[in-house]
Write an enzyme that holds these catalytic residues in place. Structure first.
Site, PDB file in Angstrom:
ATOM      1  N   PHE A 150     -25.709 -16.183  -2.717  1.00 12.19           N
ATOM      2  CA  PHE A 150     -24.355 -16.442  -3.213  1.00 12.19           C
ATOM      3  C   PHE A 150     -24.023 -17.915  -3.289  1.00 12.19           C
ATOM      4  CE2 PHE A 150     -23.591 -16.537   1.400  1.00 12.19           C
ATOM      5  CZ  PHE A 150     -22.779 -17.659   1.526  1.00 12.19           C
ATOM      6  N   LYS A 174     -31.862 -10.630  -9.904  1.00 12.59           N
ATOM      7  CA  LYS A 174     -30.934  -9.845  -9.102  1.00 12.59           C
ATOM      8  C   LYS A 174     -29.978 -10.833  -8.442  1.00 12.59           C
ATOM      9  CE  LYS A 174     -29.026  -7.579  -5.650  1.00 12.59           C
ATOM     10  NZ  LYS A 174     -28.059  -8.244  -4.754  1.00 12.59           N
ATOM     11  N   GLU A 177     -24.386  -9.923  -4.931  1.00 12.39           N
ATOM     12  CA  GLU A 177     -23.240  -9.080  -5.282  1.00 12.39           C
ATOM     13  C   GLU A 177     -21.912  -9.807  -5.112  1.00 12.39           C
ATOM     14  OE1 GLU A 177     -24.722  -7.708  -1.138  1.00 12.39           O
ATOM     15  OE2 GLU A 177     -25.561  -8.489  -3.007  1.00 12.39           O
ATOM     16  N   SER A 227     -31.006 -15.297   3.897  1.00 17.54           N
ATOM     17  CA  SER A 227     -31.143 -15.387   5.346  1.00 17.54           C
ATOM     18  C   SER A 227     -32.588 -15.134   5.760  1.00 17.54           C
ATOM     19  CB  SER A 227     -30.224 -14.376   6.023  1.00 17.54           C
ATOM     20  OG  SER A 227     -30.701 -13.057   5.832  1.00 17.54           O
ATOM     21  N   CYS A 282     -28.539 -24.448   2.765  1.00 21.92           N
ATOM     22  CA  CYS A 282     -29.611 -24.487   3.759  1.00 21.92           C
ATOM     23  C   CYS A 282     -29.961 -25.914   4.157  1.00 21.92           C
ATOM     24  CB  CYS A 282     -30.846 -23.756   3.244  1.00 21.92           C
ATOM     25  SG  CYS A 282     -31.531 -24.475   1.748  1.00 21.92           S
ATOM     26  N   GLU A 376     -27.976 -20.423  12.674  1.00 19.66           N
ATOM     27  CA  GLU A 376     -27.377 -20.916  11.434  1.00 19.66           C
ATOM     28  C   GLU A 376     -25.966 -20.354  11.290  1.00 19.66           C
ATOM     29  OE1 GLU A 376     -28.800 -21.698   6.898  1.00 19.66           O
ATOM     30  OE2 GLU A 376     -29.187 -19.698   7.700  1.00 19.66           O
TER      31      GLU A 376
END
Length: 441
Positions: A150, A174, A177, A227, A282, A376
């Protein structure tokens, strides 16, 4: 601002998923519902792959030089539509406008990279013995897929989409969402640029869609960014199905601050690193290892962070759940004895009371066993761990299970070299908060 229903992109046309499960796309800025989408089924993925295979067989016969012409045109369309694409990222991701525009600019740069592929993607010819030659050539894999996160709804897809298609593959994207709207515009612009139908496809969904991608025998390679927990699952599942896999997971980046660092440069860079994109990247500065007496620099750090304003110079975090998770980390650290120097909890932006905002947060006197120092957080939170020596700082960095990035702030060339030579992180920076190179995959 509303958007039409998000749909799959199948063989050059938009088509809703066939599941009866419908998901809402919520803007982090104000909690507004921007759009909806229906989840995809295996039947939807099968249909996409059937068309993609046919298109790819024809596409691989086109020369690389001819294939990249599509991306020259696509690059121009990205430039032409920069403002609109920026606004979409701003609305669906919650970034400030400057960060959203920088992401589109990066997508343009990555497309330029794909246009240059004919200059260096070549085979090899070797004389292995007198009069005996061995040649190697490159061939596309076929249908490949990218599962993207995202936090960069346009940039991360451009790490793979443009390269994979330019090199003769058909691509299935993909999107997350949480931010599927940007991918709709990628599809439209690629079609407008003249990309043949079936070569770029979108499949929307959640966990089941990812599992279907990992399991489908006709998808030859998968990339994933997200993740670490999910990256491991994707890597194991897809590789067990004999796919090539590139899975990029999370991070807990360390910045080693030495007392001789330039105060202004160190402070501004560290604050920008921890707060840029609301800390949802990240490469964000997460844990600051302050060596010796760095109090004067830390005081300036707090002053610079206080200048940040949510809603103007700091964007929203992606969801209500993310906001709650980040704030729980801060509360837990406080309960464990850490000192909250700057508290971003319970932040409300006037006029956007339903938005998901966490203000810049600085936590001092944390210890390495605290979750804020080792996990994180993915928010605008900087955790300070005080150490006595540079070797103590390096020991903490090297014990970090994440291997993404490390930076050192110092005016000593010798100490900078000592850190970069002994740190275990894959990317090491000197006097820079975000030590990232150019990153096409």
């Amino acid at each position: 601002m509303k958007f039409e229903e998000v749909k799959n992109f199948v063989n050059g046309s938009f088509k809703p998923g066939s599941s009866d499960k419908t998901h809402a796309v919520i803007s982090p800025l104000d909690g507004e519902t921007l759009s909806t989408f229906k989840e995809s089924t295996m039947a939807d993925l099968n249909e996409i792959i059937e068309h993609a295979q046919k298109a790819q067989k024809a596409w691989q016969k086109v020369t690389l030089k001819e294939r990249v012409q599509v991306f020259y045109r696509y690059k121009q369309l990205l430039e032409k539509n920069n403002a609109e694409l920026t606004e979409i990222i701003y609305r669906e991701n919650g970034k400030i406008h400057g960060e959203a525009k920088a992401e589109i600019d990066k997508a343009i740069e990555l497309t330029e990279f794909a246009c240059s592929l004919p200059q260096f993607v070549n085979g090899e010819n070797m004389e292995v013995s007198r009069g005996v030659y061995c040649s190697s050539t490159r061939h596309p894999l076929g249908v490949v897929a990218s599962i993207v996160p995202f936090n960069f709804p346009s940039m991360v897809p451009h790490w793979t989409v443009v390269n994979a298609i330019a090199l003769g593959n058909a691509m299935i994207l993909k999107p997350s969402e949480a931010v599927p709207i940007s991918s709709q515009y990628i599809a439209r612009l690629l079609k407008e640029a003249g990309l043949p139908d079936g070569l770029f496809n979108i499949v929307n969904g959640t966990q089941s869609t990812v599992e279907n991608i990992c399991d489908h025998p006709e998808i030859k390679a998968v990339t994933f960014v997200g993740s670490t927990k999910v990256a491991k699952i994707v890597y194991q599942r897809a590789s067990q199905n004999l796919k090539q896999v590139l899975a990029l997971g999370g991070a807990k980046n360390h910045i080693i601050l030495l007392p001789d660092a330039h105060p202004d440069m160190a402070s501004s860079n560290i604050v920008a690193s921890m707060s840029g994109c609301a800390g949802q990247r990240c490469m964000a500065a997460a844990t600051l290892l302050a060596v010796g007496n760095c109090d004067s620099i830390l005081d300036k750090l707090i002053g610079d962070a206080l200048k940040i304003q949510c809603g103007t110079t700091l964007g929203a975090v992606i969801s209500k759940a993310a906001k709650e998770r980040i704030e729980n980390y801060i509360t837990e650290a406080e309960q464990q004895g850490a000192k909250i120097l700057l508290d971003g909890r319970n932040t409300i932006v006037p006029g956007k009371e339903n938005g998901f905002y966490v203000g810049p947060t600085i936590i001092d006197y944390a210890t390495t066993d605290m979750r804020v120092a080792k996990e994180e957080i993915f928010g605008p939170v900087l955790t300070i761990v005080r150490v006595k020596t540079i070797d103590e700082a390096l020991a903490i960095e090297n014990a970090n299970p994440y291997g993404n990035a490390c930076s050192v702030f110092t005016q000593s060339g010798g100490l900078a070299n000592y850190v970069t030579e002994n740190a275990s992180a894959g990317m090491c920076g000197v006097n820079i908060g975000v030590p990232v190179p150019r990153e096409p995959f």
